[in-house]
Scaffold this active site. Structure first.
Site, mmCIF file in Angstrom:
data_model
loop_
_atom_site.group_PDB
_atom_site.id
_atom_site.type_symbol
_atom_site.label_atom_id
_atom_site.label_comp_id
_atom_site.label_asym_id
_atom_site.label_seq_id
_atom_site.Cartn_x
_atom_site.Cartn_y
_atom_site.Cartn_z
ATOM 1 N N GLY A 207 0.816 -1.204 0.000
ATOM 2 C CA GLY A 207 0.000 0.000 0.000
ATOM 3 C C GLY A 207 0.847 1.249 0.000
ATOM 4 N N VAL A 211 -1.138 5.342 5.060
ATOM 5 C CA VAL A 211 -2.535 4.897 5.058
ATOM 6 C C VAL A 211 -2.842 3.994 6.254
ATOM 7 C CG1 VAL A 211 -2.787 5.124 2.566
ATOM 8 C CG2 VAL A 211 -1.970 2.957 3.519
ATOM 9 N N GLY A 212 -1.874 3.817 7.188
ATOM 10 C CA GLY A 212 -2.167 3.100 8.422
ATOM 11 C C GLY A 212 -1.684 1.672 8.490
ATOM 12 N N SER A 550 -2.202 0.014 -22.319
ATOM 13 C CA SER A 550 -3.522 0.222 -21.719
ATOM 14 C C SER A 550 -4.234 1.460 -22.243
ATOM 15 C CB SER A 550 -3.395 0.311 -20.195
ATOM 16 O OG SER A 550 -2.594 1.406 -19.825
ATOM 17 N N LYS A 593 -6.281 2.253 -10.826
ATOM 18 C CA LYS A 593 -6.772 3.218 -11.818
ATOM 19 C C LYS A 593 -8.172 3.726 -11.462
ATOM 20 C CE LYS A 593 -4.051 1.351 -15.667
ATOM 21 N NZ LYS A 593 -4.077 0.603 -16.942
#
Length: 647
Positions: A207, A211-212, A550, A593
């Site tokens: 991550g 964010v913890g 992509s 995304k």
């Protein structure tokens, strides 16, 4: 005393070889003098005992000079077998021999006494040193290792500890319960379930920063301890370390993670061990974490060789130690050192590693032994919640738009709290240090943002214009961060049919070019137009680097819109590779995304049908469509017909 006896001996008449006895009286005086020397040498009592032992006592007390001379011979030469009476012509020679023997005895006695004196002096010195050492040890045992200097330094450190300038804001607002960690419901549940099991698993947490991840791991252990199913004891340790700081010596002289051996010669083991040449193993963090959690932040930065060593410990649940100085038969080796060398140190723990790297960059062997959990990037609403919660725990008031403003400049909870703390400090400064009723205003946070030279995190927002021709939003991803990519195209009839030119910005990369050529083939099939009849220019705004295929569907739509002059809704974004047969092929990073699209205010996202399992569940603010062909894409974008919707 012996020197005096030697002088006395030299003064005896006739003691020199060249002297001759002149008469019997002189001989008697010489014999008497020699007995006097012996009496001084041995002592009167010992001389009598010596004479009795050598059968010379009666001879010594005789009035005959010859008998007394025989007594001298027996006593001096320690030979009771001497029975030959000396003749007058032999008496001088015998007396000279007796004198020389007495002189030798006196000299030897003098040397022995000198040596004995020196030995006694040295023994006295050693005795005094020994007494002094014993006294020092007794004082040390009674008073401990402290002295006036060490106590003074200790008092200075104690005084320094009482001085506190600041307390970390993040420590004040750090969550203490799982419910206070914002935006990671699925990840928190997965983390707790893996630790609450009777057979807990090693875990890798992926991550973005802030964010913890660390806080969630710490709280998860506290929650697991409360459950009866968990094997963790109430006092289970939580050992936290940063993987970027774990350095080690390839020679294993030092290894804070796994432990090392302090050799007695080079590394200075304990004095009592160094004196006996005994190596001392030093267990590392893996042993400190025995029975609990070893949390390694940024585990992806850990040295690859050290990672492999860690894998061995995870398998064996023990750390082994080796040293060329260790002798298992040495009686001086303490039992605990023998146990460490023979059995190793216990290291039965659960590893939780956190990283901001992509899973593909992590050691495959490590990944295979760990369950994997993904923490999601934070969206603006979640950042606002974090800011409001931090303000409550700090005890400050904030104006209505402050939290929203902060959410536009960061996606990290830690960074958001730091910005709030900066604004709080600025507000206190403006009130001249008044801490009561502090309110953080919009002007405070704006000034902090200017001082930090920050720009909005999401640079591309959907425009006020609902539709534009030749412009569409593609989606890109870097690490765990998704973002919106602005793609535009224009098309004009060529000056001469069949001689149109296709232009694009080369900085976007080779995959960008391949996607444009694939799009050209698809466009001819679905429009019936030959793009060679047009001058077409395709642009990735900002010169964004396109590392993969992509953007293929997005490029196709942009050129299609420019050729047909059909406007594209600007609340829409799309990702997917386009094949020359018009099929939408799967791509990577769909989860990230979609989060990037949410941050940019996109409300509709098109993704390949094969990526449907990558779509986050329970999305309320984004409508996700899973498509398989370019025809489905055109129906959704331009005709709003029914399409496949992700569940």
């Amino acid at each position: 005393m012996l020197k005096k006896l030697l002088k006395k001996l030299n003064k005896i008449p006739g003691s020199k070889l060249h002297e001759k006895l002149e008469n019997e009286e002189a001989v008697r005086r010489q014999v008497t003098a020699l007995f006097g020397v012996l009496s001084s040498l041995y002592g009167p009592d010992k001389l009598v005992l010596r004479a009795g032992k050598l059968e010379a006592l009666s001879l010594m007390r005789s009035s005959s000079v010859e008998d007394r001379i025989m007594a001298l011979q027996r006593i001096v030469f320690e030979n009771p077998a001497i029975e030959e009476r000396p003749t007058p012509d032999r008496i001088p020679e015998i007396l000279n021999e007796v004198e020389e023997q007495i002189a030798n005895t006196l000299a030897r006695k003098s040397v022995e006494e000198e040596l004995e004196r020196r030995v006694n002096d040295r023994m006295q010195e050693k005795h005094e040193d020994y007494i002094k050492e014993i006294r020092g040890q007794l004082v040390k045992e009674n008073a401990g290792p402290e002295n006036a200097q060490t106590l003074k330094k200790y008092a200075k450190l104690e005084k320094l500890d009482t001085i506190k300038l600041s307390k970390s804001t993040y420590e004040l607002v750090r969550p203490t319960e799982m419910d206070q960690i914002v935006g990671q419901e699925q990840s928190k549940r997965a983390l707790l379930s893996k630790l609450a099991s009777p057979y807990p698993q090693h875990i890798l947490i992926y991550g973005p920063p802030g964010v913890g991840k660390t806080t969630a791991a710490r709280i998860a252990l506290q929650e697991a301890v409360k459950l009866g199913s968990s094997p963790f004891a109430k006092e289970a340790p939580f050992v936290e370390v940063d993987g970027t700081t774990l350095r080690w010596d390839p020679r294993d002289i030092t290894n804070p993670l796994l432990g090392s051996v302090h050799d007695p010669i080079y590394q200075g083991a304990r004095r009592d061990l160094a004196d006996t040449a005994v190596p001392e193993p030093k267990p590392g963090l893996v042993t400190d974490a025995h029975g609990g959690i070893l949390f390694i932040d940024e585990i992806g930065e850990l040295d690859p060789v050290l990672q492999n060593k860690l894998l061995k410990v995870l398998e064996d649940k023990r750390v082994s130690f080796e040293s060329p100085y260790y002798d298992p038969d040495d009686a001086n080796v303490p039992k605990y050192i023998q146990k460490l060398f023979n059995e190793g140190a216990p290291a039965d723990f659960i590893l939780i590693g956190a990283t901001t790297r992509d899973p593909s960059e992590i050691n495959p062997a490590l990944r295979s032994r760990c369950a994997e959990i993904f923490f999601e990037p934070l969206v603006p609403d979640q950042v606002e919640t974090i800011v409001n919660g931090a303000a409550d725990r700090l005890g400050v008031q904030i104006e209505g738009e402050v939290a929203k403003t902060i959410s536009q400049y960061t996606i990290e909870g830690r960074k958001a709290v730091n910005l709030l703390a900066d604004a709080h400090g600025l507000a206190v400064y403006k009130t001249q240090g008044e801490l009561e009723n502090v309110t953080i205003g919009q002007d405070d946070i704006e000034e902090v943002l200017r001082m930090n030279r920050l720009v909005p995190y999401v640079k591309e927002k959907t425009e006020e214009v609902s539709e534009l021709t030749g412009k569409i939003h593609g989606l890109a991803v870097a690490g765990f961060m998704g973002s919106v990519l602005e793609i535009e195209a224009v098309a004009y009839p060529a000056a001469e049919a069949g001689k149109g030119r296709l232009r694009f910005n080369d900085t976007a990369g080779s995959m960008w070019k391949d996607s444009i050529f694939n799009a050209s083939a698809v466009l001819r099939r679905i429009t019936g137009k030959d793009i060679a009849d047009y001058d077409i220019h395709v642009n990735a705004v900002g010169g964004g680097k396109i590392d993969g295929p992509s953007a293929g569907v997005a490029i196709t739509l942009a050129i299609y819109s420019a050729l047909t002059e059909k406007p594209i809704p600007q609340n829409l974004a799309i990702t997917g590779e386009i094949s020359i047969q018009g099929r939408v092929k799967p791509v990577g990073g769909v989860f990230e995304k979609i989060f990037g699209a949410r941050q940019a205010g996109i409300t509709k996202v098109l993704v390949p049908h094969d990526n449907r399992r990558d779509v986050p569940a329970n999305l309320e603010d984004v409508e996700v469509h899973c498509v398989q062909t370019i025809d489905e894409v055109l129906n959704i974008v331009f005709e709003s017909q029914q399409a496949f919707v992700a569940s």
